[in-house]
Scaffold this motif. Structure first.
Motif, mmCIF file in Angstrom:
data_model
loop_
_atom_site.group_PDB
_atom_site.id
_atom_site.type_symbol
_atom_site.label_atom_id
_atom_site.label_comp_id
_atom_site.label_asym_id
_atom_site.label_seq_id
_atom_site.Cartn_x
_atom_site.Cartn_y
_atom_site.Cartn_z
ATOM 1 N N GLY A 1 -30.410 -29.676 45.358
ATOM 2 C CA GLY A 1 -28.952 -29.716 45.331
ATOM 3 C C GLY A 1 -28.438 -30.692 44.296
ATOM 4 O O GLY A 1 -28.971 -30.781 43.196
ATOM 5 N N GLY A 2 -27.437 -31.425 44.676
ATOM 6 C CA GLY A 2 -26.819 -32.377 43.765
ATOM 7 C C GLY A 2 -26.004 -31.680 42.698
ATOM 8 O O GLY A 2 -25.781 -30.470 42.741
ATOM 9 N N ASP A 3 -25.570 -32.459 41.728
ATOM 10 C CA ASP A 3 -24.735 -31.921 40.655
ATOM 11 C C ASP A 3 -25.459 -30.865 39.837
ATOM 12 O O ASP A 3 -24.884 -29.835 39.479
ATOM 13 C CB ASP A 3 -24.257 -33.044 39.729
ATOM 14 N N THR A 4 -26.726 -31.095 39.527
ATOM 15 C CA THR A 4 -27.485 -30.149 38.704
ATOM 16 C C THR A 4 -27.671 -28.829 39.437
ATOM 17 O O THR A 4 -27.435 -27.753 38.874
ATOM 18 C CB THR A 4 -28.846 -30.742 38.307
ATOM 19 N N GLY A 5 -28.083 -28.881 40.698
ATOM 20 C CA GLY A 5 -28.241 -27.656 41.481
ATOM 21 C C GLY A 5 -26.936 -26.897 41.581
ATOM 22 O O GLY A 5 -26.893 -25.665 41.456
ATOM 23 N N ASN A 6 -25.837 -27.605 41.796
ATOM 24 C CA ASN A 6 -24.526 -26.984 41.882
ATOM 25 C C ASN A 6 -24.145 -26.308 40.569
ATOM 26 O O ASN A 6 -23.596 -25.196 40.567
ATOM 27 C CB ASN A 6 -23.489 -28.029 42.279
ATOM 28 N N ASP A 7 -24.440 -26.943 39.452
ATOM 29 C CA ASP A 7 -24.148 -26.339 38.145
ATOM 30 C C ASP A 7 -24.966 -25.072 37.916
ATOM 31 O O ASP A 7 -24.471 -24.088 37.360
ATOM 32 C CB ASP A 7 -24.417 -27.340 37.023
ATOM 33 N N VAL A 8 -26.226 -25.070 38.356
ATOM 34 C CA VAL A 8 -27.065 -23.877 38.225
ATOM 35 C C VAL A 8 -26.504 -22.743 39.093
ATOM 36 O O VAL A 8 -26.442 -21.592 38.665
ATOM 37 C CB VAL A 8 -28.536 -24.174 38.602
ATOM 38 N N ILE A 9 -26.070 -23.073 40.299
ATOM 39 C CA ILE A 9 -25.488 -22.075 41.193
ATOM 40 C C ILE A 9 -24.235 -21.469 40.558
ATOM 41 O O ILE A 9 -24.100 -20.247 40.466
ATOM 42 C CB ILE A 9 -25.159 -22.701 42.563
ATOM 43 N N GLY A 10 -23.314 -22.317 40.115
ATOM 44 C CA GLY A 10 -22.071 -21.830 39.511
ATOM 45 C C GLY A 10 -22.317 -21.003 38.262
ATOM 46 O O GLY A 10 -21.707 -19.948 38.070
ATOM 47 N N THR A 11 -23.232 -21.445 37.408
ATOM 48 C CA THR A 11 -23.552 -20.708 36.180
ATOM 49 C C THR A 11 -24.154 -19.353 36.513
ATOM 50 O O THR A 11 -23.805 -18.338 35.907
ATOM 51 C CB THR A 11 -24.511 -21.529 35.290
ATOM 52 N N SER A 12 -25.045 -19.312 37.490
ATOM 53 C CA SER A 12 -25.673 -18.050 37.888
ATOM 54 C C SER A 12 -24.639 -17.055 38.408
ATOM 55 O O SER A 12 -24.672 -15.869 38.063
ATOM 56 C CB SER A 12 -26.740 -18.297 38.967
ATOM 57 N N VAL A 13 -23.711 -17.532 39.225
ATOM 58 C CA VAL A 13 -22.652 -16.667 39.750
ATOM 59 C C VAL A 13 -21.791 -16.134 38.608
ATOM 60 O O VAL A 13 -21.500 -14.942 38.533
ATOM 61 C CB VAL A 13 -21.785 -17.425 40.783
ATOM 62 N N ARG A 14 -21.391 -17.005 37.701
ATOM 63 C CA ARG A 14 -20.516 -16.590 36.593
ATOM 64 C C ARG A 14 -21.206 -15.634 35.640
ATOM 65 O O ARG A 14 -20.536 -14.832 34.975
ATOM 66 C CB ARG A 14 -20.028 -17.818 35.840
ATOM 67 N N GLY B 1 -23.137 -13.318 36.682
ATOM 68 C CA GLY B 1 -23.238 -12.043 37.381
ATOM 69 C C GLY B 1 -24.504 -11.857 38.182
ATOM 70 O O GLY B 1 -24.947 -10.718 38.389
ATOM 71 N N ALA B 2 -25.096 -12.962 38.669
ATOM 72 C CA ALA B 2 -26.262 -12.825 39.544
ATOM 73 C C ALA B 2 -25.868 -11.991 40.760
ATOM 74 O O ALA B 2 -24.768 -12.129 41.283
ATOM 75 C CB ALA B 2 -26.757 -14.201 39.988
ATOM 76 N N ARG B 3 -26.760 -11.117 41.211
ATOM 77 C CA ARG B 3 -26.438 -10.280 42.368
ATOM 78 C C ARG B 3 -26.573 -11.046 43.672
ATOM 79 O O ARG B 3 -25.962 -10.690 44.675
ATOM 80 C CB ARG B 3 -27.266 -9.007 42.385
ATOM 81 N N GLN B 4 -27.381 -12.127 43.660
ATOM 82 C CA GLN B 4 -27.574 -12.948 44.843
ATOM 83 C C GLN B 4 -27.962 -14.356 44.405
ATOM 84 O O GLN B 4 -28.686 -14.525 43.430
ATOM 85 C CB GLN B 4 -28.679 -12.357 45.720
ATOM 86 N N VAL B 5 -27.479 -15.361 45.135
ATOM 87 C CA VAL B 5 -27.872 -16.746 44.886
ATOM 88 C C VAL B 5 -28.202 -17.387 46.229
ATOM 89 O O VAL B 5 -27.422 -17.295 47.172
ATOM 90 C CB VAL B 5 -26.760 -17.556 44.175
#
Length: 129
Positions: A54-67, A69-73
Motif C-alpha cells: 500500500g502506501g503512496d506508491t501502491g495507491n499511485d499504481v492502483i490509480g494509474t492502472s484504473v486510468r 483501463g485495467a479490467r480489474q484491480v
C-alpha cells in the motif's frame, strides 16, 4: 522473472515518461524526448492488476492502472484492516493508525462493483507461473 510481474517504480516511471512524451502509453506511444532506446511503458489496459502493498506508491499504481483501463484491480495488504477510530494504544502524538481510503481505492471501486479492492492479512511469498 515472470512475464507480467513488474516493480511499482518501473511501472510508474515508464508511464510518467510516456505521458510526458505524448500522453499515450498504448501501442501508439511515441517517444519525443531523449533517445529512442529503452523499454516501452507498461500498459495495464484490459488486464487484471494485482498490487502488492500500500502506501503512496501502491495507491499511485492502483490509480494509474484504473486510468489506463485495467479490467480489474486487486490490492493485497499484509496488515489487517485498520480500525475506523484511533485505538487506545495509538495516542497522540503518534501517527493515527486508522482506516483510510485514498483516491486510487475510490477510483478502483468503480470497476469493482462498488466494493473495496483490498484483501487484508495476505503474505506474498513467491510468484509461480
Amino acid at each position: 522473472e515472470l512475464q507480467g510481474v513488474h516493480m511499482a517504480m518501473d511501472f510508474l516511471t515508464l508511464n510518467t515518461k510516456a505521458l510526458l512524451d505524448g500522453g499515450n502509453v498504448g501501442k501508439d506511444w511515441r517517444r519525443r524526448w531523449g533517445t529512442s532506446s529503452g523499454p516501452p511503458p507498461i500498459d495495464a489496459s484490459g488486464k487484471a492488476a494485482v498490487v502488492i502493498g500500500g502506501g503512496d506508491t501502491g495507491n499511485d499504481v492502483i490509480g494509474t492502472s484504473v486510468r489506463q483501463g485495467a479490467r480489474q484491480v486487486i490490492n493485497l495488504e499484509i496488515m489487517p484492516q485498520a480500525p475506523e477510530q484511533r485505538a487506545q494504544n495509538n495516542p497522540w502524538p503518534h501517527w493515527p493508525m486508522v482506516f483510510r481510503t485514498d483516491y486510487g481505492h475510490q477510483e478502483a471501486k468503480l470497476i469493482n462493483e462498488g466494493n473495496d479492492i483490498r484483501e487484508y492479512c495476505v503474505l506474498t511469498k513467491e510468484f509461480i507461473g
